[in-house]
Enzyme design. Structure first.
Site, PDB file in Angstrom:
ATOM      1  N   GLU A 105       1.748   0.065  -4.415  1.00 45.89           N
ATOM      2  CA  GLU A 105       2.441  -0.233  -3.131  1.00 45.89           C
ATOM      3  C   GLU A 105       3.809  -0.992  -3.573  1.00 45.89           C
ATOM      4  O   GLU A 105       4.773  -0.843  -2.839  1.00 45.89           O
ATOM      5  CB  GLU A 105       1.567  -1.088  -2.282  1.00 45.89           C
ATOM      6  CG  GLU A 105       0.485  -0.074  -1.706  1.00 45.89           C
ATOM      7  CD  GLU A 105      -0.479  -0.729  -0.784  1.00 45.89           C
ATOM      8  OE1 GLU A 105      -1.258  -1.720  -1.157  1.00 45.89           O
ATOM      9  OE2 GLU A 105      -0.876  -0.224   0.210  1.00 45.89           O
ATOM     10  N   GLU A 125      -8.151   2.447  -2.799  1.00 42.43           N
ATOM     11  CA  GLU A 125      -8.927   1.299  -1.811  1.00 42.43           C
ATOM     12  C   GLU A 125      -9.940   2.189  -1.236  1.00 42.43           C
ATOM     13  O   GLU A 125     -11.015   1.394  -0.842  1.00 42.43           O
ATOM     14  CB  GLU A 125      -7.826   1.157  -0.880  1.00 42.43           C
ATOM     15  CG  GLU A 125      -6.828  -0.176  -1.406  1.00 42.43           C
ATOM     16  CD  GLU A 125      -5.710   0.594  -2.295  1.00 42.43           C
ATOM     17  OE1 GLU A 125      -5.582   1.922  -2.346  1.00 42.43           O
ATOM     18  OE2 GLU A 125      -4.761  -0.082  -2.541  1.00 42.43           O
TER      19      GLU A 125
END
Ligand code: NAD
Length: 693
Positions: A105, A125
């Site tokens: 990210e 995640e």
């Protein structure tokens, strides 16, 4: 210092330095923003490169920070990413090792990215019941397109950067020299007119996004019934397609906050930490010496010995395999070969790999050939007399320092150790069947097992891809000792009017992979029968339902005899409710005089699961398991306990130990209530409002 900056002429190279994987903990995040601000303020700097190392660009959030205030303290990851995205000087990420989760990210937030072809790229995640919460669900689809983004975010599986070459994710994918290429790009980008490119300004690519999302929702929904995260991932990705960037970010943040509160995510995070904690063993640390294990001996080429051998061959460790007779040896080898050839047929191995692995086994009938082995695992018949003879012979030939392991499931490892003159080198390695497939390994620490022998086997377990949990010495160790209480409850319930199919259905609805009766039919009901026959002699005070014995007396051993708790059609493993079994159960109950009643599914689940919990509490109390999370790991990896419930002890914590104890006290006044003496540890914790974990 968790971030270093080096200036190369007019480019600042900011390097993450937070071993082992450059986790984005608080000090790293602060370091990143400080380094950025310094570089931006320095008039001599024109471009900026962010990089990690050959192992990791960044593995994502620093898991050591999970659950602490630091995890969300500013600068939070979104703040860091925004700072980089807004940088007036161009920022290039040079990705040489893994860029996972928050690490990816961060890279998505800068202006350009260059990756080494072998770098691992992923957003894992979802495996913790979460979604990428720092813009990943918004920027990643804009970088790689809708389809790839959905696949990767919903599965959590990383891919090599080479596979994403040609997408807007990377300006270039290189074979080595990513940092140099990034420096050159930063310099060139500094000369370009106009704003620096940002992924937020792109559209998500797909010809028919609406239909693709709708289709994905159906498939993902069907595959992830018990898990809310995958569908939330889709919600956020859909927002990336349909809404302006900042509105999409908001959807993502809300979904993340929601998932963080779900019991499923709590359980998955518990399971993740429990798994890591299992390798941390009292009395062992990095300073404990390890012994080299270059070659292994296996005694007994039966069901377990063959599978155990395969684990080592798969890891490239040569095995000397010993049997008592040529025929048994040939049979064992043929089974190993057949297993490998079946894998080859399925395309999981090449023909050469099969031969390479087979070439690593040296079959023998002579104990002298075990003299060079660094570790010997015994997997012969489960009789103490046979073990005595084997360990006696082994003691005579094994070299000094060799580790001697027994795969016994029920025998006393200390007694086995005492058959040798070197009990410090002896321990248990309790593999699960099929040993080449099942992940769990209980490593049994004897009273005299030395820390270095134990540490060596714990390390080795990782090499052969097992999840190892240390157990003390007791009958059944952690897993089987607990399952026995579960099985007893299952058969007591049969005496009260529940049928095998109802019990299996209830516990499978709770989430177990397979109920106790389908499991018994698969494994063979005669195995439990043999164990009970021994128990009737050794522990006459322990009560068992005789239903399972009566089943075996009918010759109904399970799938292998075509009938067990269920009926089976020839060549078909479908379990069909059996009228014969129903009659047998009714008659048995009538003989006992047990009143028949309608048992609720809720009671079935509680009786089976709390039987595990109560015995688990005893196991903790006695120090057989060092921590409750070890018990959870055993049940999650070896017994098909539903992962979204986090294991029996975590589940009990979630239900509340007070409630568990209250239910147990209720069962104690029912049929065969004598089985329900609450464990003192449970009583103590429940009374003081504490938990196991
Ligand atoms: P098995 O009967 O399939 O194999 C045992 C093998 O040992 C046979 O091939 C036999 O010829 C050989 N053997 C017997 N005595 C020997 C000796 N003196 N020297 C060398 N070889 C000898 O049994 P198994 O199911 O593989 O079980 C082996 C061990 O593993 C037992 O201790 C058992 O309790 C344990 N175990 C079994 C399972 C399971 O599910 N089968 C699971 C965990 C542990």
């Amino acid at each position: 210092m968790s971030v270093n900056t080096e200036v190369r002429d007019d480019v600042a190279i900011i390097t993450l330095a937070n071993p082992p994987v450059n986790g984005l903990g608080l000090s790293t995040r602060q370091g990143l923003v400080d380094a950025l601000d310094t570089a931006v303020a320095d008039p001599a700097i024109r471009g900026i490169v962010v990089t990690g190392g050959s192992r990791a660009f960044s593995g994502g959030a620093d898991i050591r920070e999970f659950g602490t205030p630091q995890a969300t303290q500013e600068p939070s990851l979104p703040t860091v990413i925004e700072a980089f995205e807004r940088s007036p000087k161009p920022v290039v990420a040079a990705i040489e090792g893994m860029a996972l989760g928050g690490g990816l990210e961060l890279a998505l937030g800068v202006h350009h990215r260059i990756a080494d072809a072998r770098a691992q790229i992923g957003l894992p995640e979802v495996k913790l019941g979460l979604l990428p919460g720092a813009g990943g669900t918004q920027r990643f689809p804009r970088a790689v397109g809708l389809e790839t983004a959905i696949n990767m975010i919903v599965s959590g599986e990383p891919v090599a950067a080479a596979q994403l070459a040609g997408t807007a994710l990377f300006d270039a994918v290189v074979d080595g020299g990513a940092v140099d290429a990034a420096v050159a790009l930063a310099r060139e980008a500094a000369t370009r007119e106009g704003p620096h490119p940002r992924l937020r300004d792109r559209e998500v690519g797909h010809a028919d996004a609406e239909a693709f999302i709708a289709w994905s929702r159906l498939t993902v929904g069907a595959m992830s019934k018990q898990f809310p995260a995958p569908l939330k991932c889709l919600d956020a990705i859909e927002a990336a397609v349909k809404q302006p960037f900042d509105a999409g970010l908001k959807v993502e943040r809300e979904a993340f906050a929601h998932l963080m509160q779900t019991p499923e995510s709590a359980a998955l995070r518990h399971a993740f930490f429990a798994d890591r904690a299992a390798s941390k063993v009292e009395g062992i640390d990095a300073s404990t010496p390890r012994r080299e294990v270059r070659s292994v001996g296996v005694i007994g080429a039966g069901t377990m010995g063959g599978g155990i051998t395969m684990n080592f061959l798969n890891a490239g460790i040569p095995v000397t395999l010993l049997e008592t007779g040529q025929e048994a040896l040939d049979r064992g080898l043929a089974t190993i070969r057949r297993n490998y050839e079946n894998s080859a047929k399925k395309g999981k191995l090449t023909v050469e790999q099969v031969e390479q692995r087979m070439a690593l086994v040296a079959p023998t009938l002579d104990y002298a050939d075990l003299g060079d082995a660094d570790l010997v695992v015994e997997a012969v018949y489960e009789e103490l007399g046979v073990k005595e003879q084997v360990f006696g012979e082994l003691d005579a030939v094994a070299k000094p320092g060799a580790i001697l392991a027994s795969n016994t499931s029920t025998l006393d490892v200390d007694a086995i150790a005492a058959f040798t003159g070197r009990p410090g080198d002896v321990l248990g390695t309790h593999f699960f069947s099929p040993a080449n497939v099942m992940k769990l390994l209980e490593v049994v620490r004897g009273a005299k097992t030395t820390p270095d022998a134990l540490a060596t086997v714990m390390d080795l377990s990782r090499k052969i891809r097992k999840t190892a949990v240390v157990s003390g010495v007791c009958d059944g160790f952690i897993g089987n000792r607990m399952i026995e209480q579960y099985s007893r409850q299952a058969t007591f319930l049969l005496e009260e009017g529940a049928l095998p199919q109802q019990i299996d259905r209830a516990i499978e609805a709770f989430g177990f992979a397979m109920g106790p009766f389908r499991m018994g039919d698969l494994a063979g009901n005669d195995i439990g029968w043999a164990i009970r026959k021994r128990r009737y002699v050794e522990q006459p005070e322990m009560r068992y339902s005789r239903t399972a014995d009566r089943l075996c007396e009918l010759g109904r051993y399970g799938q292998k005899t075509g009938a067990g708790w269920y009926d089976y059609a020839p060549g078909d493993r479908t379990a069909r409710p059996s009228p014969v079994v129903t009659d047998m159960l009714r008659q048995h109950a009538a003989e006992l005089g047990v009143p028949q009643r309608r048992v609720s599914d809720e009671e079935i689940v509680q009786r089976l699961v709390y039987a595990l919990v109560n015995e688990g509490a005893r196991i903790l109390e006695e120090g057989i398991a060092a921590k409750a999370s070890d018990i959870d790991v055993v049940y999650l990896t070896g017994y098909g306990f539903p992962v979204w419930r986090g294991g029996p002890m975590f589940h009990a914590d979630q239900v509340g130990l007070y409630n568990v104890l209250r239910a147990i006290r209720g069962f104690a006044s029912g049929h065969e209530g004598g089985a329900w003496e609450p464990a003192p540890l449970l009583v103590e914790l429940a009374g003081s409002g504490r938990t196991f974990n």
